[in-house]
Scaffold this motif. Structure first.
Motif, PDB file in Angstrom:
ATOM      1  N   LEU A   1       8.752 100.269 -26.771  1.00 43.47           N
ATOM      2  CA  LEU A   1       9.649  99.783 -27.894  1.00 43.47           C
ATOM      3  C   LEU A   1       9.793  98.319 -27.410  1.00 43.47           C
ATOM      4  O   LEU A   1       9.521  97.385 -28.271  1.00 43.47           O
ATOM      5  N   ARG A   2       9.754  97.929 -26.108  1.00 44.11           N
ATOM      6  CA  ARG A   2       9.800  96.640 -25.751  1.00 44.11           C
ATOM      7  C   ARG A   2       8.580  95.810 -26.211  1.00 44.11           C
ATOM      8  O   ARG A   2       8.720  94.699 -26.434  1.00 44.11           O
ATOM      9  N   GLU A   3       7.608  96.463 -25.608  1.00 42.99           N
ATOM     10  CA  GLU A   3       6.410  95.897 -26.257  1.00 42.99           C
ATOM     11  C   GLU A   3       5.996  95.599 -27.589  1.00 42.99           C
ATOM     12  O   GLU A   3       5.468  94.689 -27.937  1.00 42.99           O
ATOM     13  N   ALA A   4       6.427  96.687 -28.245  1.00 41.37           N
ATOM     14  CA  ALA A   4       6.223  96.410 -29.762  1.00 41.37           C
ATOM     15  C   ALA A   4       7.138  95.449 -30.344  1.00 41.37           C
ATOM     16  O   ALA A   4       6.926  94.668 -31.188  1.00 41.37           O
TER      17      ALA A   4
ATOM     18  N   GLU B   1      15.330  90.915 -24.704  1.00 40.55           N
ATOM     19  CA  GLU B   1      16.249  90.192 -23.389  1.00 40.55           C
ATOM     20  C   GLU B   1      15.521  90.594 -22.134  1.00 40.55           C
ATOM     21  O   GLU B   1      15.126  91.878 -22.021  1.00 40.55           O
ATOM     22  N   THR B   2      15.388  89.578 -21.489  1.00 42.66           N
ATOM     23  CA  THR B   2      14.695  89.649 -20.399  1.00 42.66           C
ATOM     24  C   THR B   2      15.642  89.699 -19.167  1.00 42.66           C
ATOM     25  O   THR B   2      16.444  88.869 -18.861  1.00 42.66           O
ATOM     26  N   VAL B   3      15.392  90.826 -18.137  1.00 38.65           N
ATOM     27  CA  VAL B   3      16.366  90.837 -17.014  1.00 38.65           C
ATOM     28  C   VAL B   3      15.965  89.836 -15.912  1.00 38.65           C
ATOM     29  O   VAL B   3      14.622  90.154 -15.509  1.00 38.65           O
ATOM     30  N   ARG B   4      16.841  89.023 -15.408  1.00 40.61           N
ATOM     31  CA  ARG B   4      16.420  87.948 -14.354  1.00 40.61           C
ATOM     32  C   ARG B   4      17.269  88.025 -13.305  1.00 40.61           C
ATOM     33  O   ARG B   4      18.353  88.177 -13.851  1.00 40.61           O
ATOM     34  N   ASN B   5      16.911  87.855 -12.286  1.00 37.54           N
ATOM     35  CA  ASN B   5      17.762  87.454 -11.017  1.00 37.54           C
ATOM     36  C   ASN B   5      18.175  85.981 -11.129  1.00 37.54           C
ATOM     37  O   ASN B   5      17.483  85.286 -11.819  1.00 37.54           O
ATOM     38  N   PRO B   6      19.048  85.447 -10.391  1.00 35.17           N
ATOM     39  CA  PRO B   6      19.475  84.221 -10.160  1.00 35.17           C
ATOM     40  C   PRO B   6      18.082  83.160  -9.920  1.00 35.17           C
ATOM     41  O   PRO B   6      18.190  82.073 -10.801  1.00 35.17           O
ATOM     42  N   GLN B   7      17.140  83.408  -9.422  1.00 35.26           N
ATOM     43  CA  GLN B   7      16.178  82.678  -8.664  1.00 35.26           C
ATOM     44  C   GLN B   7      15.436  82.661  -9.925  1.00 35.26           C
ATOM     45  O   GLN B   7      14.772  81.433 -10.393  1.00 35.26           O
TER      46      GLN B   7
ATOM     47  N   GLY C   1       7.610  81.937 -10.114  1.00 33.51           N
ATOM     48  CA  GLY C   1       9.164  82.168  -9.643  1.00 33.51           C
ATOM     49  C   GLY C   1       9.699  82.700 -10.888  1.00 33.51           C
ATOM     50  O   GLY C   1      10.999  83.211 -10.664  1.00 33.51           O
ATOM     51  N   CYS C   2       9.284  82.596 -12.242  1.00 31.15           N
ATOM     52  CA  CYS C   2       9.794  83.139 -13.350  1.00 31.15           C
ATOM     53  C   CYS C   2       9.605  84.744 -13.287  1.00 31.15           C
ATOM     54  O   CYS C   2       8.618  85.137 -12.774  1.00 31.15           O
ATOM     55  N   ALA C   3      10.329  85.382 -14.045  1.00 29.59           N
ATOM     56  CA  ALA C   3      10.106  86.869 -14.541  1.00 29.59           C
ATOM     57  C   ALA C   3       8.611  86.939 -15.243  1.00 29.59           C
ATOM     58  O   ALA C   3       8.270  86.025 -16.047  1.00 29.59           O
ATOM     59  N   LEU C   4       7.989  87.992 -15.249  1.00 28.82           N
ATOM     60  CA  LEU C   4       6.636  88.260 -15.685  1.00 28.82           C
ATOM     61  C   LEU C   4       6.729  87.840 -17.504  1.00 28.82           C
ATOM     62  O   LEU C   4       5.897  87.153 -17.791  1.00 28.82           O
ATOM     63  N   GLU C   5       7.676  88.410 -17.924  1.00 29.76           N
ATOM     64  CA  GLU C   5       7.722  88.180 -19.290  1.00 29.76           C
ATOM     65  C   GLU C   5       7.992  86.767 -19.808  1.00 29.76           C
ATOM     66  O   GLU C   5       7.510  86.134 -20.961  1.00 29.76           O
ATOM     67  N   ASP C   6       8.583  85.954 -19.050  1.00 32.73           N
ATOM     68  CA  ASP C   6       8.804  84.515 -19.001  1.00 32.73           C
ATOM     69  C   ASP C   6       7.700  83.787 -18.820  1.00 32.73           C
ATOM     70  O   ASP C   6       7.369  82.850 -19.553  1.00 32.73           O
TER      71      ASP C   6
END
Length: 212
Positions: free
Chosen positions: A42-45, A99-105, A161-166
């Motif tokens: 679903l997220r990929e679509a 929405e992309t789940v990210r940690n503070p870094q 250092g970014c999330a893969l989706e970002d």
């Protein structure tokens, strides 16, 4: 003997209940695994639809600012712009948000990367060639292929250092910006060429009029 049979039956009952609970837990885990695959699909679509929306808006904008649009009559241009605006309006009615789940870094890295790109974009009007060269070095930092030019090592470490989706979105944004610059360059060159062509025709007509 009787007590031994009672104990054996009790143990058998406990075993059956334990086995049944284990089977139930296994089935539930399998169901969740299947649901996880569907969630990712679903997220990929949704991401694909989000990207398609960006591409469509870019293509509509490109048609509106194309050299061909400048070479038609005002009436035709107005009619085509109305159609393009209608298509753009319908495209904008499609709202997709993944929405992309990210940690503070990762959040901080994304802000830093976005700020760097925005700073380059703000310099387009001042020095387009320099901005284009800078964008190329940023793009080279995002690609796994052999880079066509120098790589901005600092930007590369920020993007990692970014999330893969970002990371994918940053690369896509840089590709879009570079395409827009390329299209602008082509439009300017075509416009200059058409002006030179018109100038040479005028000179030729003037020369012919002198001999007549």
């Amino acid at each position: 003997m009787a007590q031994a049979k009672i104990n054996a039956k009790a143990n058998e009952g406990r075993f059956c209940r334990s086995s049944s609970m284990a089977d139930r837990s296994s089935r539930l885990l399998e169901s969740l695994d299947q649901l996880e695959l569907r969630v990712e699909a679903l997220r990929e679509a949704a991401t694909a639809v989000e990207h398609e929306k960006e591409v469509l808006l870019e293509m509509i904008h490109s048609v509106q600012n194309s050299q061909e649009m400048r070479q038609i009559s005002d009436g035709e241009r107005e009619e085509l712009n109305l159609t393009a605006n209608r298509l753009m309006g319908r495209t904008l009615t499609v709202e997709v948000s993944v929405e992309t789940v990210r940690n503070p870094q990762q959040q901080e890295s994304l802000k830093h990367a976005t700020r760097i790109i925005d700073e380059v974009v703000s310099k387009f009007l001042d020095d387009l060639e320099s901005a284009k060269s800078h964008l190329m070095s940023l793009y080279s930092a995002c690609t796994s292929e052999v880079p066509p030019g120098p790589v901005d090592q600092k930007f590369q470490s920020i993007v990692i250092g970014c999330a893969l989706e970002d990371q994918k979105k940053i690369k896509r944004r840089l590709e879009t910006l570079l395409r827009n610059i390329e299209n602008s360059d082509k439009a300017i060159k075509l416009l200059e060429h058409s002006k030179k062509g018109a100038g040479s025709v005028t000179l030729q007509l003037n020369a012919e009029s002198r001999f007549n």
